[in-house]
Design a protein around this motif. Structure first.
Motif: not given
Length: 451
Positions: A273-281
């Motif tokens: 999620g630090l590189v792709d905000h959509a993956r924070v979960d």
């Protein structure tokens, strides 16, 4: 601790070493196994391997600790797909496996006569009906040990499963024990007295005079399947891109691209999620390991500081903490009421956790209420890392300080640690983005970092 383990061995009894986290349970066992190897050789007894069963996240910590403190012991990492190639375990001194792997291999292992079988984080078998607990009870060994900092997480009945592994039949049947405990009238005290000779627990307060004032340790974490796939895809992308770029323009003119690649890979090793905000979960091996540790040390009454240079990583951690929920304080470069945050952490007994960004916490903070420190993402410059640890380890600190650095296995983090001693300038350059120093990187160095 070693004397107690040897005493149990002489009586042919199993025991549970239940010292606080950070008091060296692993090292005490390595000392025991080193002594045991010499004793067996002197007595002319037939050699048998010892089996150590651990959670997946601790495999590499055991391998590294054995390499460091007991280099004379032959150690086999019997996990993953590679284990089928390593079938001659009889020649090893220590065979390390996981609870999950043991379940799959129990048919093979139950035919083996081990010297010791040792369960680390033995609360993993607290449910006696679980497949892991059943597999552990099927193992055959001269001696048995269990290691856990939390022998009773919920109720004393959980001890039955551990002691049924250690000394079968000692506490009778599980149903009888449950009935006895339900009876009340001091029954828990009776059970406690019955197991006390076989359970050694020291807290940090008990052994304060024996402890160094500061203990530092690296905790290796293994990326889960989703995170590993994200990391490997990004690494392959940067490897292809940089190989072509360095070939065309040279390493000097590729400096910014190299720094960008290293930053993105380090971030993905922490959390996709630090590189792709959509993956924070999505899951993160570091967060899972950290949260397990936090629950344990905070339950023991300690105060903890967690450092990260990535405020976005601290934000994801805060989401997890808020969902639990857990009381904490937070400080980054944008915090205006710094002293109020520090005072609350220092003085409020209900606030046992402080999240601090590197930029905000590198200097000028006095956080002596804390005796545990977790560095989520190493910043390679040892002087900066030491400054962070010294927020707690300073004048006014009356307790030993334990500092843990989390490193993701088989990532650029581990590669840079390997290069630190060889190329200290490289470690500094990644912090400072110093053009002259990065210019000294060779294409071979970049290949190693992206391998």
């Amino acid at each position: 601790g070693l004397g107690w383990l040897v005493f149990l061995e002489s009586l042919g009894l199993g025991g549970c070493l239940a010292d606080d986290m950070g008091l060296g349970k692993t090292i005490q066992v390595l000392a025991l196994l080193t002594r045991r190897k010499a004793k067996i050789a002197e007595a002319g007894l037939p050699h048998r391997p010892s089996l150590v069963v651990v959670p997946k996240s601790l495999v590499f910590n055991w391998v590294e600790e054995a390499k460091k403190f007991a280099p004379m012991l032959r150690v086999a990492n019997h996990t993953g797909n590679a284990r089928t190639e390593n079938e001659d375990l009889a020649e090893q001194d220590i065979v390390i496996t996981t609870y999950g792997t043991l379940r799959r291999d129990i048919v093979h292992h139950r035919e083996t006569e081990f010297d010791y079988v040792i369960l680390d984080e033995a609360q993993s078998i607290k449910n006696a009906a679980s497949q892991a607990a059943k597999a552990c009870r099927l193992l055959r060994a001269r001696h048995r040990l269990a290691l856990t900092g939390t022998p009773v997480e919920n109720h004393i009945g959980e001890l039955w499963s551990i002691f049924e592994f250690l000394n079968p039949g000692q506490l009778g049947s599980a149903s009888r024990l449950r009935k006895f405990l339900a009876d009340g009238r001091g029954s828990s005290d009776v059970v406690a007295r019955a197991v006390r000779p076989y359970l050694l627990r020291r807290t940090k307060v008990d052994v304060l005079s024996d402890l160094p004032e500061k203990t530092e340790q690296t905790l290796y974490v293994e990326l889960g399947e989703t995170q590993r796939k994200a990391y490997d895809e990004l690494r392959e992308h940067f490897r292809n891109e940089l190989t072509g770029r360095i070939g065309r323009f040279g390493i000097g003119r590729s400096r910014i691209a190299v720094l960008e690649a290293l930053l993105r890979l380090r971030q993905t090793a922490c959390h996709p999620g630090l590189v792709d905000h959509a993956r924070v979960d999505e899951p993160s091996a570091k967060l899972d390991t950290l949260l397990e540790q936090l629950e344990e040390v905070i339950d023991e009454g300690h105060k903890v500081i967690v450092f990260s240079q990535f405020t976005s990583f601290l934000s994801i951690l805060r989401r997890r903490l808020d969902a639990m929920p857990m009381t904490y304080e937070y400080l980054d470069g944008r915090t205006t009421d710094r002293q109020a945050r520090v005072t609350r952490f220092q003085e409020d007994e209900t606030c046992r956790l402080f999240l601090v960004s590197l930029k905000a916490g590198g200097q000028g903070l006095n956080l002596t209420a804390a005796d545990y420190i977790y560095i989520l993402d190493p910043w390679w410059n040892p002087a900066v890392e030491a400054q962070a640890v010294d927020r707690a380890h300073r004048i006014g600190q009356t307790k030993p300080v334990f500092a843990y650095r989390l490193i993701a296995r088989d990532t650029v983090e581990e590669k840079i640690l390997a290069l630190q001693d060889k190329k200290r300038e490289l470690a500094d350059s990644i912090v400072r983005a110093d053009a002259g120093v990065v210019g000294n990187l060779t294409p071979e160095d970049v290949e190693l970092l992206l391998s």
